[in-house]
Design a protein around this motif. Structure first.
Motif, PDB file in Angstrom:
ATOM      1  N   LYS A   1       0.835  -1.199   0.000  1.00 46.54           N
ATOM      2  CA  LYS A   1       0.000   0.000   0.000  1.00 46.54           C
ATOM      3  C   LYS A   1       0.869   1.248   0.000  1.00 46.54           C
ATOM      4  O   LYS A   1       1.811   1.354   0.794  1.00 46.54           O
ATOM      5  CB  LYS A   1      -0.914  -0.001   1.227  1.00 46.54           C
ATOM      6  CG  LYS A   1      -1.921   1.124   1.224  1.00 46.54           C
ATOM      7  CD  LYS A   1      -2.903   0.982   2.360  1.00 46.54           C
ATOM      8  CE  LYS A   1      -3.930   2.082   2.293  1.00 46.54           C
ATOM      9  NZ  LYS A   1      -4.948   1.951   3.342  1.00 46.54           N
ATOM     10  N   SER A   2       0.547   2.187  -0.870  1.00 51.82           N
ATOM     11  CA  SER A   2       1.282   3.438  -0.962  1.00 51.82           C
ATOM     12  C   SER A   2       0.883   4.366   0.182  1.00 51.82           C
ATOM     13  O   SER A   2      -0.296   4.485   0.512  1.00 51.82           O
ATOM     14  CB  SER A   2       0.981   4.117  -2.298  1.00 51.82           C
ATOM     15  OG  SER A   2       1.556   5.398  -2.334  1.00 51.82           O
TER      16      SER A   2
ATOM     17  N   LYS B   1       1.329   7.695   0.274  1.00 51.11           N
ATOM     18  CA  LYS B   1       0.839   8.981  -0.201  1.00 51.11           C
ATOM     19  C   LYS B   1      -0.610   8.916  -0.674  1.00 51.11           C
ATOM     20  O   LYS B   1      -1.468   9.649  -0.213  1.00 51.11           O
ATOM     21  CB  LYS B   1       1.716   9.491  -1.344  1.00 51.11           C
ATOM     22  CG  LYS B   1       3.105   9.879  -0.923  1.00 51.11           C
ATOM     23  CD  LYS B   1       3.885  10.420  -2.094  1.00 51.11           C
ATOM     24  CE  LYS B   1       5.278  10.839  -1.679  1.00 51.11           C
ATOM     25  NZ  LYS B   1       6.042  11.361  -2.813  1.00 51.11           N
ATOM     26  N   SER B   2      -0.866   8.040  -1.626  1.00 49.94           N
ATOM     27  CA  SER B   2      -2.194   8.020  -2.245  1.00 49.94           C
ATOM     28  C   SER B   2      -3.120   6.952  -1.664  1.00 49.94           C
ATOM     29  O   SER B   2      -4.310   6.987  -1.912  1.00 49.94           O
ATOM     30  CB  SER B   2      -2.061   7.798  -3.750  1.00 49.94           C
ATOM     31  OG  SER B   2      -1.492   6.522  -4.006  1.00 49.94           O
ATOM     32  N   GLY B   3      -2.586   5.991  -0.946  1.00 51.37           N
ATOM     33  CA  GLY B   3      -3.415   4.932  -0.383  1.00 51.37           C
ATOM     34  C   GLY B   3      -3.738   3.830  -1.376  1.00 51.37           C
ATOM     35  O   GLY B   3      -4.493   2.927  -1.066  1.00 51.37           O
ATOM     36  N   SER B   4      -3.170   3.914  -2.569  1.00 52.08           N
ATOM     37  CA  SER B   4      -3.434   2.881  -3.574  1.00 52.08           C
ATOM     38  C   SER B   4      -2.499   1.695  -3.356  1.00 52.08           C
ATOM     39  O   SER B   4      -1.490   1.793  -2.669  1.00 52.08           O
ATOM     40  CB  SER B   4      -3.247   3.445  -4.982  1.00 52.08           C
ATOM     41  OG  SER B   4      -1.903   3.834  -5.159  1.00 52.08           O
ATOM     42  N   PHE B   5      -2.861   0.574  -3.939  1.00 52.72           N
ATOM     43  CA  PHE B   5      -2.074  -0.641  -3.804  1.00 52.72           C
ATOM     44  C   PHE B   5      -1.292  -0.912  -5.080  1.00 52.72           C
ATOM     45  O   PHE B   5      -1.755  -0.620  -6.174  1.00 52.72           O
ATOM     46  CB  PHE B   5      -2.974  -1.849  -3.503  1.00 52.72           C
ATOM     47  CG  PHE B   5      -3.550  -1.830  -2.124  1.00 52.72           C
ATOM     48  CD1 PHE B   5      -2.836  -2.348  -1.059  1.00 52.72           C
ATOM     49  CD2 PHE B   5      -4.799  -1.286  -1.880  1.00 52.72           C
ATOM     50  CE1 PHE B   5      -3.355  -2.338   0.222  1.00 52.72           C
ATOM     51  CE2 PHE B   5      -5.323  -1.274  -0.604  1.00 52.72           C
ATOM     52  CZ  PHE B   5      -4.603  -1.802   0.448  1.00 52.72           C
ATOM     53  N   SER B   6      -0.103  -1.488  -4.915  1.00 55.33           N
ATOM     54  CA  SER B   6       0.693  -1.942  -6.053  1.00 55.33           C
ATOM     55  C   SER B   6       1.234  -3.322  -5.714  1.00 55.33           C
ATOM     56  O   SER B   6       1.185  -3.751  -4.563  1.00 55.33           O
ATOM     57  CB  SER B   6       1.837  -0.973  -6.346  1.00 55.33           C
ATOM     58  OG  SER B   6       2.716  -0.924  -5.253  1.00 55.33           O
TER      59      SER B   6
END
Length: 51
Positions: free
Chosen positions: A25-26, A28-33
């Motif tokens: 989980k990032s 900064k943005s809360g997105s997952f990679s």
């Protein structure tokens, strides 16, 4: 592309390796990679525990 990588590892000593995928989980943005890597079977648990 993943099929080619896995198929090429089946020759010779490839069965001693595992493809591992970790969801990260990032901050900064809360997105997952996803992080993918091919590691030796003995080092799979170490790969998941590292930061």
């Amino acid at each position: 592309m993943a099929k080619k990588v896995v198929a090429s590892l089946q020759k010779g000593g490839g069965k001693e390796h595992t493809k591992v995928i970790k969801m990260v989980k990032s901050g900064k943005s809360g997105s997952f990679s996803f992080k993918e890597e091919i590691v030796h079977n003995d080092k799979v648990k170490d790969w998941f525990t590292k930061a």
